[in-house]
Scaffold this active site. Sequence first.
Site, PDB file in Angstrom:
ATOM      1  N   GLN A 128       0.939  -1.209   0.047  1.00 17.08           N
ATOM      2  CA  GLN A 128      -0.069   0.147  -0.012  1.00 17.08           C
ATOM      3  C   GLN A 128       0.841   1.196   0.136  1.00 17.08           C
ATOM      4  O   GLN A 128       1.718   1.123   0.808  1.00 17.08           O
ATOM      5  CB  GLN A 128      -1.011   0.154   1.380  1.00 17.08           C
ATOM      6  CG  GLN A 128      -1.758   1.353   1.478  1.00 17.08           C
ATOM      7  CD  GLN A 128      -2.783   1.092   2.840  1.00 17.08           C
ATOM      8  OE1 GLN A 128      -3.211   0.127   2.852  1.00 17.08           O
ATOM      9  NE2 GLN A 128      -2.747   2.338   3.483  1.00 17.08           N
ATOM     10  N   GLY A 129       0.598   2.292  -0.770  1.00 16.68           N
ATOM     11  CA  GLY A 129       1.290   3.475  -1.225  1.00 16.68           C
ATOM     12  C   GLY A 129       0.470   4.408  -0.752  1.00 16.68           C
ATOM     13  O   GLY A 129       0.033   5.288  -1.888  1.00 16.68           O
ATOM     14  N   GLU A 246      -9.875  -0.817   6.541  1.00 20.13           N
ATOM     15  CA  GLU A 246      -8.603  -1.004   7.242  1.00 20.13           C
ATOM     16  C   GLU A 246      -8.935  -1.160   8.986  1.00 20.13           C
ATOM     17  O   GLU A 246      -8.355  -1.782   9.772  1.00 20.13           O
ATOM     18  CB  GLU A 246      -7.537  -0.253   7.080  1.00 20.13           C
ATOM     19  CG  GLU A 246      -6.050  -0.613   7.540  1.00 20.13           C
ATOM     20  CD  GLU A 246      -5.160   0.538   7.424  1.00 20.13           C
ATOM     21  OE1 GLU A 246      -3.752   0.061   7.607  1.00 20.13           O
ATOM     22  OE2 GLU A 246      -5.316   1.473   6.400  1.00 20.13           O
ATOM     23  N   SER A 387      -3.416   7.481  13.210  1.00 23.31           N
ATOM     24  CA  SER A 387      -3.069   7.685  14.499  1.00 23.31           C
ATOM     25  C   SER A 387      -4.316   7.779  15.542  1.00 23.31           C
ATOM     26  O   SER A 387      -5.089   8.149  15.174  1.00 23.31           O
ATOM     27  CB  SER A 387      -2.043   8.631  14.706  1.00 23.31           C
ATOM     28  OG  SER A 387      -2.860   9.895  14.602  1.00 23.31           O
ATOM     29  N   GLU A 389      -4.359  10.095  17.522  1.00 24.89           N
ATOM     30  CA  GLU A 389      -5.105  11.545  17.523  1.00 24.89           C
ATOM     31  C   GLU A 389      -5.791  11.512  16.350  1.00 24.89           C
ATOM     32  O   GLU A 389      -7.038  12.382  16.555  1.00 24.89           O
ATOM     33  CB  GLU A 389      -3.935  12.268  17.460  1.00 24.89           C
ATOM     34  CG  GLU A 389      -3.047  12.525  18.846  1.00 24.89           C
ATOM     35  CD  GLU A 389      -2.113  11.129  18.986  1.00 24.89           C
ATOM     36  OE1 GLU A 389      -1.373  11.040  19.954  1.00 24.89           O
ATOM     37  OE2 GLU A 389      -1.855  10.414  17.809  1.00 24.89           O
TER      38      GLU A 389
END
Length: 402
Positions: A128-129, A246, A387, A389
Amino acid sequence: MDFQLSPAELAFRDEVRAFLDERLPDHLRAGATATPTVFAEPDLGREWQRILHEQGWLGYHWPVEHGGTGWSPVQRYIFEKECALASAPGLPVLGLKLLAPVLWTFGTPEQKAHYLPRILTAEDYWCQGFSEPGAGSDLASLKTSARREGDRYIVNGSKIWTTHAHFADHLFCLVRTDAAVKPQAGISFLLIDMNQPGITVRPIIGLAGDHEVNEVFLDEVEVPVSDLVGREGDGWTIAKFLLENERGGSCFAPELLAVLSRLRQDAAQEPDGYGDALIQDASFAQDLARLELSAQALEMTELRILAEVAQGRKPGPQTSLIKLVASSLRQDVDALAMRTYGHAGLQLSTRRPLYGNDSDEPIGSKAAQIAAPAYLNSRAWTIFGGSNEVQMNIIAKTVLGL
C-alpha cells in the site's frame, strides 16, 4: 441484541474447528505464535492462503459473485475467532481485505476480472502506497505526482512505511493528478506493477530489528491508464472507503482474547519470585482480568457493529472507535507479556524469523523470546491506519458532533 449463537452458527463453529484441526499444520501454528510483527511472513501467510483457497474459504468476506463464501458477518467473526484461538497465521491483508473491496466497488469489469482472481490465488502480492515523508496522517498533502501522457501515467515521488514492499510485486497507490484544485480533489488511485525500472525499495528496520516496512521511490514509473481505479480525482473518496475497511474490516478482539488466554496459562507456570505462581500475585491477576474485561467489551462492540452490517448499514465512524480502543489495548497486552516472563522477557533476538530450524534458541520459552520484539513492534499500533489522535478527531466530529 442476542449474543447467543444459534444452532446453525454453533454447527458452523464446529465445522471450522474440525477444519483447523485437520488442515492447519503444526509448523504454521508454531510460526504464527513466533511472529512478533503485525504481518505474517509471506512463507506462512501464503501457505495458509493456499490451504484456505483450496477449501473455498479464502474470500470469506468477499461477495459470492467475486469468489466469496457468502458467509454472514457472524460467521466471519466465528471464523476469525477460531483461527485466532488455533494460532493460524495472518493472511496477506493488503490485497485480500483492503484492495479487493476497492476493486469490486470502484473497479472496471476488466480490473475485477484480472486482479481479483490473482489476489485469491496469491499470484499477486500487494503493498500500500499511501503515507509519504511529509504526508502521514495528513494524506491530503501528498506530493507523489502522476502526469498523463497518452495512454499512460508517469509517476514520480516516494512513499514511506510501506509494509512488505520488499516482497510485493504490485502497489496500490495514491497520487496527485491535479495540483490546481483543492488537495483532496486532485488525488487519484493507481495500481502499479513494481517489477519495472524506476522503482527502488529501501528497508526501514524497526526497534526490534524487524524488516517489515520500507521506503519506496518512484522515478518516471509508467502506469497504463487502464490501471486507474475510478476516475481522476476519485482517490480521496476511495482512500476513505479503504481506510474504513482497514480500521473496521476485521475484528481485533479475537486475537487479543487468544493472546490473553495464553498469557493466563503461562502465568500459572511462571514464578512470582516468592514461591508461588505469578497468577497468584494479586496485582498481576487484577491487571490481567482488567485487560480480559476490556477485550470482552471490545468484542461486544465489534459484534454490535457486525449486527448493524448484517442489517445493511455501513460500519461508519464506529470503526475509528474500534481502532482507537484496539490499538491501546494491544499495547497494554504486550506490556503485560513483558511482565509475565520476567527477565527472560527482556531478551531481544534481532535475527529473523524467530521460527524454524535456523532461528535463535530462546532463553526460557519461545513465548518469552517473543515478548520484547512484540512489545516494541506494537508501538506502531497507535500510529498506523490513522494515529490515535486522528481517530479521536474523527470521533469528536462525526460521533460527538463537536
